[in-house]
Structures are given as C-alpha cells and as structure tokens.
Design a protein around this motif. Structure first.
Motif, PDB file in Angstrom:
ATOM      1  N   LEU A  95       0.832  -1.207   0.000  1.00 26.05           N
ATOM      2  CA  LEU A  95       0.000   0.000   0.000  1.00 26.05           C
ATOM      3  C   LEU A  95       0.868   1.258   0.000  1.00 26.05           C
ATOM      4  O   LEU A  95       0.610   2.205  -0.750  1.00 26.05           O
ATOM      5  N   ILE A  96       1.877   1.266   0.849  1.00 22.85           N
ATOM      6  CA  ILE A  96       2.759   2.437   0.962  1.00 22.85           C
ATOM      7  C   ILE A  96       3.472   2.674  -0.368  1.00 22.85           C
ATOM      8  O   ILE A  96       3.534   3.808  -0.865  1.00 22.85           O
ATOM      9  N   GLU A  97       3.995   1.605  -0.958  1.00 25.20           N
ATOM     10  CA  GLU A  97       4.708   1.735  -2.228  1.00 25.20           C
ATOM     11  C   GLU A  97       3.793   2.214  -3.348  1.00 25.20           C
ATOM     12  O   GLU A  97       4.222   2.948  -4.235  1.00 25.20           O
ATOM     13  N   ARG A  98       2.539   1.810  -3.313  1.00 20.03           N
ATOM     14  CA  ARG A  98       1.576   2.188  -4.356  1.00 20.03           C
ATOM     15  C   ARG A  98       1.068   3.620  -4.188  1.00 20.03           C
ATOM     16  O   ARG A  98       0.845   4.325  -5.177  1.00 20.03           O
ATOM     17  N   GLU A  99       0.907   4.069  -2.937  1.00 25.91           N
ATOM     18  CA  GLU A  99       0.208   5.330  -2.687  1.00 25.91           C
ATOM     19  C   GLU A  99       1.106   6.532  -2.395  1.00 25.91           C
ATOM     20  O   GLU A  99       0.627   7.663  -2.395  1.00 25.91           O
ATOM     21  N   PHE A 100       2.398   6.287  -2.146  1.00 19.84           N
ATOM     22  CA  PHE A 100       3.317   7.377  -1.817  1.00 19.84           C
ATOM     23  C   PHE A 100       4.600   7.232  -2.625  1.00 19.84           C
ATOM     24  O   PHE A 100       4.861   6.174  -3.194  1.00 19.84           O
ATOM     25  N   LYS A 101       5.385   8.282  -2.654  1.00 19.98           N
ATOM     26  CA  LYS A 101       6.717   8.206  -3.262  1.00 19.98           C
ATOM     27  C   LYS A 101       7.668   7.706  -2.188  1.00 19.98           C
ATOM     28  O   LYS A 101       7.776   8.304  -1.115  1.00 19.98           O
ATOM     29  N   VAL A 102       8.358   6.620  -2.476  1.00 15.99           N
ATOM     30  CA  VAL A 102       9.292   6.027  -1.522  1.00 15.99           C
ATOM     31  C   VAL A 102      10.709   6.442  -1.890  1.00 15.99           C
ATOM     32  O   VAL A 102      11.123   6.328  -3.042  1.00 15.99           O
ATOM     33  N   ASP A 103      11.434   6.951  -0.909  1.00 14.90           N
ATOM     34  CA  ASP A 103      12.852   7.277  -1.055  1.00 14.90           C
ATOM     35  C   ASP A 103      13.622   5.990  -0.734  1.00 14.90           C
ATOM     36  O   ASP A 103      13.927   5.713   0.420  1.00 14.90           O
ATOM     37  N   ASP A 131       2.892  11.554  -3.173  1.00 15.87           N
ATOM     38  CA  ASP A 131       3.076  11.448  -4.617  1.00 15.87           C
ATOM     39  C   ASP A 131       2.532  12.723  -5.267  1.00 15.87           C
ATOM     40  O   ASP A 131       1.867  13.540  -4.614  1.00 15.87           O
ATOM     41  N   ASP A 132       2.834  12.913  -6.532  1.00 18.57           N
ATOM     42  CA  ASP A 132       2.460  14.157  -7.221  1.00 18.57           C
ATOM     43  C   ASP A 132       0.954  14.392  -7.219  1.00 18.57           C
ATOM     44  O   ASP A 132       0.490  15.526  -7.075  1.00 18.57           O
ATOM     45  N   ARG A 133       0.190  13.310  -7.341  1.00 19.60           N
ATOM     46  CA  ARG A 133      -1.277  13.418  -7.364  1.00 19.60           C
ATOM     47  C   ARG A 133      -1.801  14.009  -6.055  1.00 19.60           C
ATOM     48  O   ARG A 133      -2.599  14.941  -6.061  1.00 19.60           O
ATOM     49  N   ARG A 134      -1.323  13.493  -4.922  1.00 25.22           N
ATOM     50  CA  ARG A 134      -1.794  14.003  -3.620  1.00 25.22           C
ATOM     51  C   ARG A 134      -1.195  15.378  -3.320  1.00 25.22           C
ATOM     52  O   ARG A 134      -1.862  16.238  -2.762  1.00 25.22           O
ATOM     53  N   ALA A 135       0.072  15.568  -3.654  1.00 24.65           N
ATOM     54  CA  ALA A 135       0.731  16.841  -3.354  1.00 24.65           C
ATOM     55  C   ALA A 135       0.037  18.011  -4.054  1.00 24.65           C
ATOM     56  O   ALA A 135       0.116  19.152  -3.591  1.00 24.65           O
ATOM     57  N   ALA A 136      -0.662  17.736  -5.151  1.00 24.42           N
ATOM     58  CA  ALA A 136      -1.357  18.792  -5.901  1.00 24.42           C
ATOM     59  C   ALA A 136      -2.686  19.191  -5.259  1.00 24.42           C
ATOM     60  O   ALA A 136      -3.258  20.232  -5.607  1.00 24.42           O
ATOM     61  N   LEU A 143       3.303  20.681   1.513  1.00 29.25           N
ATOM     62  CA  LEU A 143       3.808  19.417   2.066  1.00 29.25           C
ATOM     63  C   LEU A 143       4.604  18.606   1.048  1.00 29.25           C
ATOM     64  O   LEU A 143       5.220  17.610   1.400  1.00 29.25           O
ATOM     65  N   GLU A 144       4.610  19.040  -0.225  1.00 25.51           N
ATOM     66  CA  GLU A 144       5.147  18.206  -1.300  1.00 25.51           C
ATOM     67  C   GLU A 144       6.620  17.855  -1.152  1.00 25.51           C
ATOM     68  O   GLU A 144       7.059  16.804  -1.599  1.00 25.51           O
ATOM     69  N   ASP A 145       7.420  18.676  -0.501  1.00 26.64           N
ATOM     70  CA  ASP A 145       8.856  18.404  -0.395  1.00 26.64           C
ATOM     71  C   ASP A 145       9.257  17.772   0.936  1.00 26.64           C
ATOM     72  O   ASP A 145      10.428  17.466   1.142  1.00 26.64           O
ATOM     73  N   LEU A 146       8.304  17.566   1.826  1.00 26.05           N
ATOM     74  CA  LEU A 146       8.625  17.012   3.139  1.00 26.05           C
ATOM     75  C   LEU A 146       8.644  15.487   3.098  1.00 26.05           C
ATOM     76  O   LEU A 146       7.832  14.862   2.420  1.00 26.05           O
TER      77      LEU A 146
END
Length: 179
Positions: A95-103, A131-136, A143-146
């Motif tokens: 779920l985490i890998e699918r829904e967020f950007k993982v560093d 991810d870009d979709r949520r950050a928008a 919050l996009e760069d945190l």
C-alpha cells in the motif's frame, strides 16, 4: 555580527515547519488507515509522532556534520503501523509503495539483516513523501517536499523492539538452526 551555526539553522527551520510535519504525518496515518480498512488488513495499532526538539538537537549533535538542513533528516515526522501478522507487514508495504513516493535510498528493510535463526530488531522503515497526485491537492499545500518515516512491523516484532529498548541494548540471540 555572529552567524548562526548549522545546528541553530536546522533548529530554527524545525520550529517553523513542525506544524507541516505534524500535518503530513497525521495525513499519511489517516490515508494509510483508510487503505488498510478498504483492503481488509487488520492491525494492532497505528500512530504518528513528531520528533521533539530535544531529541532532534541530540541527533544533530550526535551525527556531527552529516546534516546541512532540516530536509536531510528523514524522521522528523513518523508513522508506525503494527500488524497482527508478519505477512500483513508486506501487505501494508505494498500500500505504501503504491500510494506514496518512496525514497529507496533512505529506506531499509531491517527484516533482511538477520538470519532466520537470530532474534533481533526487525522492522520495515520507509522514507516517503506525497506522490504528485496528492501533493497537488489543496489540503496538502506546502507538504510536497517534506519526507517522513513510516515503520511497519508485526506485533511480535514490536514487542521485541520494545524489550530491547527498555533493556537499553540490542540483542542478537541465536537459536539452533534446526529449531
């Protein structure tokens, strides 16, 4: 005129952005809980936390010159998901890998660091951002760069981690391979 030290600059930035990290951590927790419910993943607990200023100051001091800015520190905010079963750790990880950007560079699967016959600290740690979709979305403005840390572990792994923490040391107790 004196200039502020790197540590002072980081601590000042922390004071300014603490609320943003709290908002991001609470949001990631809420999103993840909703996704786990939708996927039918039962879990023992889920919580978020923000590193307090004393802990942050100590970490900066302990790590020496490693950190140049607050963004170099990936665990200002954090979410911890404790599942009932080890296989659910992997389901939450998906779920985490699918829904967020993982560093991936700063994430670690500590479950892979020990042999199956050794007890020790086991947990999956992701460093993530929106991810870009949520950050928008307007509710996630600024919050996009945190980045925050998401820890996922089973309840047994969590119990072991708590015991090690309370005893004040890490332990790698070996069990005979045949067992």
């Amino acid at each position: 005129m004196s200039t502020l030290s790197t540590k002072d600059n980081i601590m000042n930035e922390y004071t300014q952005k603490r609320g943003l990290y709290e908002h991001l951590s609470a949001s990631v927790l809420q999103i993840t809980e909703g996704l786990m419910k939708k996927e039918g993943i039962k879990y023992a607990s889920a919580m978020f936390r923000i590193k307090d200023s004393g802990s942050l100051s100590e970490k900066i001091h302990r790590k020496g010159d490693k950190y140049k800015s607050l963004s170099d520190i990936t665990d200002i905010g954090g979410v911890r998901i404790i599942t009932y079963y080890a296989n659910d750790v992997d389901r939450v990880a998906e779920l985490i890998e699918r829904e967020f950007k993982v560093d991936n560079e700063n994430s670690i699967d500590k479950r892979k660091t020990l042999e199956p016959n050794v007890f020790g600290y086991l947990s999956l740690h992701y460093v993530i951002c929106l991810d870009d979709r949520r950050a928008a979305l307007p509710e996630y403005e600024n919050l996009e760069d945190l980045k925050i840390e998401v820890q996922i572990r089973s309840i047994l792994q969590h119990s072991w981690a708590e015991m090690e923490h309370d005893m004040g040391h890490k332990s790698n107790i070996e069990v005979p391979k045949e067992i």
